[in-house]
Motif scaffolding. Structure first.
Motif, PDB file in Angstrom:
ATOM      1  N   MET A   1       0.850  -1.173   0.000  1.00 56.41           N
ATOM      2  CA  MET A   1       0.000   0.000   0.000  1.00 56.41           C
ATOM      3  C   MET A   1       0.887   1.223   0.000  1.00 56.41           C
ATOM      4  N   THR A   2       0.671   2.151  -0.928  1.00 58.51           N
ATOM      5  CA  THR A   2       1.457   3.365  -1.010  1.00 58.51           C
ATOM      6  C   THR A   2       0.622   4.528  -0.522  1.00 58.51           C
ATOM      7  N   VAL A   3       1.159   5.247   0.436  1.00 53.82           N
ATOM      8  CA  VAL A   3       0.476   6.406   0.986  1.00 53.82           C
ATOM      9  C   VAL A   3       1.485   7.522   1.071  1.00 53.82           C
ATOM     10  N   SER A   4       1.134   8.704   0.580  1.00 55.44           N
ATOM     11  CA  SER A   4       2.044   9.838   0.679  1.00 55.44           C
ATOM     12  C   SER A   4       1.748  10.641   1.933  1.00 55.44           C
ATOM     13  N   THR A   5       2.787  11.228   2.488  1.00 58.35           N
ATOM     14  CA  THR A   5       2.598  12.053   3.678  1.00 58.35           C
ATOM     15  C   THR A   5       2.425  13.499   3.263  1.00 58.35           C
ATOM     16  N   SER A   6       1.893  14.296   4.165  1.00 54.90           N
ATOM     17  CA  SER A   6       1.608  15.684   3.870  1.00 54.90           C
ATOM     18  C   SER A   6       2.058  16.551   5.025  1.00 54.90           C
ATOM     19  N   SER A   7       2.470  17.758   4.717  1.00 59.31           N
ATOM     20  CA  SER A   7       2.874  18.679   5.773  1.00 59.31           C
ATOM     21  C   SER A   7       1.712  19.520   6.267  1.00 59.31           C
ATOM     22  N   ILE A   8       0.535  19.393   5.646  1.00 58.46           N
ATOM     23  CA  ILE A   8      -0.637  20.143   6.073  1.00 58.46           C
ATOM     24  C   ILE A   8      -1.202  19.501   7.319  1.00 58.46           C
ATOM     25  N   VAL A   9      -1.440  20.279   8.345  1.00 54.58           N
ATOM     26  CA  VAL A   9      -2.003  19.746   9.582  1.00 54.58           C
ATOM     27  C   VAL A   9      -3.224  20.563   9.944  1.00 54.58           C
ATOM     28  N   TRP A  10      -4.331  19.873  10.249  1.00 54.87           N
ATOM     29  CA  TRP A  10      -5.538  20.565  10.675  1.00 54.87           C
ATOM     30  C   TRP A  10      -5.304  21.182  12.043  1.00 54.87           C
ATOM     31  N   PRO A  11      -5.784  22.371  12.263  1.00 53.38           N
ATOM     32  CA  PRO A  11      -5.645  22.947  13.599  1.00 53.38           C
ATOM     33  C   PRO A  11      -6.549  22.225  14.582  1.00 53.38           C
ATOM     34  N   SER A  12      -6.081  22.079  15.815  1.00 59.73           N
ATOM     35  CA  SER A  12      -6.884  21.445  16.855  1.00 59.73           C
ATOM     36  C   SER A  12      -7.854  22.446  17.419  1.00 59.73           C
ATOM     37  N   GLY A  13      -9.144  22.078  17.457  1.00 56.90           N
ATOM     38  CA  GLY A  13     -10.165  22.975  17.974  1.00 56.90           C
ATOM     39  C   GLY A  13     -10.158  22.996  19.491  1.00 56.90           C
ATOM     40  N   GLY A  14     -10.189  21.828  20.117  1.00 58.45           N
ATOM     41  CA  GLY A  14     -10.112  21.730  21.551  1.00 58.45           C
ATOM     42  C   GLY A  14     -11.379  22.121  22.284  1.00 58.45           C
ATOM     43  N   ASN A  15     -12.381  22.702  21.593  1.00 58.33           N
ATOM     44  CA  ASN A  15     -13.578  23.138  22.305  1.00 58.33           C
ATOM     45  C   ASN A  15     -14.683  22.096  22.294  1.00 58.33           C
ATOM     46  N   ARG A  16     -14.527  21.016  21.557  1.00 58.39           N
ATOM     47  CA  ARG A  16     -15.551  19.965  21.530  1.00 58.39           C
ATOM     48  C   ARG A  16     -15.253  18.948  22.610  1.00 58.39           C
ATOM     49  N   SER A  17     -16.266  18.582  23.349  1.00 58.66           N
ATOM     50  CA  SER A  17     -16.055  17.561  24.366  1.00 58.66           C
ATOM     51  C   SER A  17     -16.822  16.287  24.043  1.00 58.66           C
ATOM     52  N   GLY A  18     -17.674  16.292  23.029  1.00 55.13           N
ATOM     53  CA  GLY A  18     -18.474  15.123  22.688  1.00 55.13           C
ATOM     54  C   GLY A  18     -18.029  14.489  21.394  1.00 55.13           C
ATOM     55  N   PHE A  19     -18.697  13.394  21.052  1.00 51.63           N
ATOM     56  CA  PHE A  19     -18.392  12.664  19.830  1.00 51.63           C
ATOM     57  C   PHE A  19     -19.626  12.629  18.955  1.00 51.63           C
ATOM     58  N   ARG A  20     -19.455  12.938  17.692  1.00 47.91           N
ATOM     59  CA  ARG A  20     -20.551  12.837  16.734  1.00 47.91           C
ATOM     60  C   ARG A  20     -20.493  11.507  15.990  1.00 47.91           C
ATOM     61  N   PHE A  21     -19.300  11.116  15.584  1.00 49.32           N
ATOM     62  CA  PHE A  21     -19.137   9.888  14.804  1.00 49.32           C
ATOM     63  C   PHE A  21     -18.791   8.689  15.686  1.00 49.32           C
ATOM     64  N   GLY A  22     -18.150   8.936  16.805  1.00 43.99           N
ATOM     65  CA  GLY A  22     -17.710   7.858  17.679  1.00 43.99           C
ATOM     66  C   GLY A  22     -18.670   7.615  18.822  1.00 43.99           C
ATOM     67  N   ARG A  23     -18.484   6.471  19.482  1.00 48.36           N
ATOM     68  CA  ARG A  23     -19.293   6.115  20.644  1.00 48.36           C
ATOM     69  C   ARG A  23     -18.344   5.802  21.792  1.00 48.36           C
ATOM     70  N   GLU A  24     -18.464   6.578  22.850  1.00 47.37           N
ATOM     71  CA  GLU A  24     -17.617   6.420  24.017  1.00 47.37           C
ATOM     72  C   GLU A  24     -18.340   5.527  25.025  1.00 47.37           C
ATOM     73  N   THR A  25     -17.650   4.518  25.531  1.00 52.05           N
ATOM     74  CA  THR A  25     -18.241   3.628  26.528  1.00 52.05           C
ATOM     75  C   THR A  25     -17.304   3.513  27.721  1.00 52.05           C
ATOM     76  N   PHE A  26     -17.891   3.196  28.863  1.00 53.72           N
ATOM     77  CA  PHE A  26     -17.133   3.125  30.103  1.00 53.72           C
ATOM     78  C   PHE A  26     -17.206   1.756  30.750  1.00 53.72           C
ATOM     79  N   GLY A  27     -17.571   0.730  30.041  1.00 53.04           N
ATOM     80  CA  GLY A  27     -17.594  -0.616  30.590  1.00 53.04           C
ATOM     81  C   GLY A  27     -18.859  -0.901  31.368  1.00 53.04           C
ATOM     82  N   GLU A  28     -18.855  -2.031  32.042  1.00 57.43           N
ATOM     83  CA  GLU A  28     -20.042  -2.498  32.753  1.00 57.43           C
ATOM     84  C   GLU A  28     -20.253  -1.787  34.084  1.00 57.43           C
ATOM     85  N   ARG A  29     -19.168  -1.434  34.777  1.00 60.75           N
ATOM     86  CA  ARG A  29     -19.313  -0.864  36.121  1.00 60.75           C
ATOM     87  C   ARG A  29     -19.583   0.627  36.051  1.00 60.75           C
TER      88      ARG A  29
END
Length: 198
Positions: free
Chosen positions: A1-29
């Motif tokens: 698999m060939t993948v090229s790297t890039s020097s462009i980096v998205w800035p980190s927002g840091g103001n979001r605390s939730g997930f829209r696409f992901g699901r956070e779980t904390f186990g059974e307890r």
């Protein structure tokens, strides 16, 4: 698999605390909030959505194809019975071409990308047709950056491995997915987990 790297980096927002696409779980307890207490994880399942043949899946495409075959052969048989000998071979050719297309669409209807951050592993599994690619990273070494530009796929890299994700996310939402991945990795680095507020 060939993948090229890039020097462009998205800035980190840091103001979001939730997930829209992901699901956070904390186990059974109840009350499990730290890496030391097994159970915290974040899962992202990115798959094809929408309407049309690609969203139908094989179970719905096969009956559709069977009905199409029946109708096409019924019409071709009628014309063939009235002396149009060339209609039947053309109908079979048409059904073979349509069948090949339906098979290709059904094969890719279940394409997906699964990203799981659990324990000391970030696992990325990408299924495309019958090909499944799986890459595991140690979260401490993972970098999240765009593959080429601001709306391009998201490249996860570390320890000499890399994989691009985000094919099933609209280009304008890939930055948000990258932020979620960064947020989860920051929480993993901090060692304490707080429930995501939506």
């Amino acid at each position: 698999m060939t993948v090229s790297t890039s020097s462009i980096v998205w800035p980190s927002g840091g103001n979001r605390s939730g997930f829209r696409f992901g699901r956070e779980t904390f186990g059974e307890r109840p009350g499990v909030r730290s890496l030391g207490e097994a159970g915290w994880s974040v899962d992202w399942v990115l798959e094809r959505t929408g309407t049309g043949p690609l969203a139908w899946g094989a179970r719905r495409m096969v009956p559709f194809y069977a009905v199409l075959c029946g109708l096409s052969l019924a019409v071709a048989s009628t014309f063939w019975a009235h002396g149009a000998q060339v209609v039947m071979p053309l109908a079979w050719l048409e059904l073979m071409l349509v069948g090949g297309t339906v098979w290709a669409l059904a094969r890719h209807a279940s394409d997906r990308e699964c990203i799981v951050l659990r324990g000391d592993r970030l696992t990325v599994e990408r299924a495309c047709g019958s090909h499944v690619e799986r890459v595991e990273f140690q979260p401490a070494w993972v970098r999240v950056e765009p593959e080429h530009g601001d709306r391009s796929l998201i490249e996860l890299s570390g320890q000499g491995r890399r994989i691009a994700v985000g094919r099933f996310v609209a280009p304008e939402q890939r930055r948000q997915l990258a932020e979620e991945l960064r947020l989860a990795l920051r929480r993993w680095h901090q060692g304490t987990r707080e429930p995501a507020s939506m």
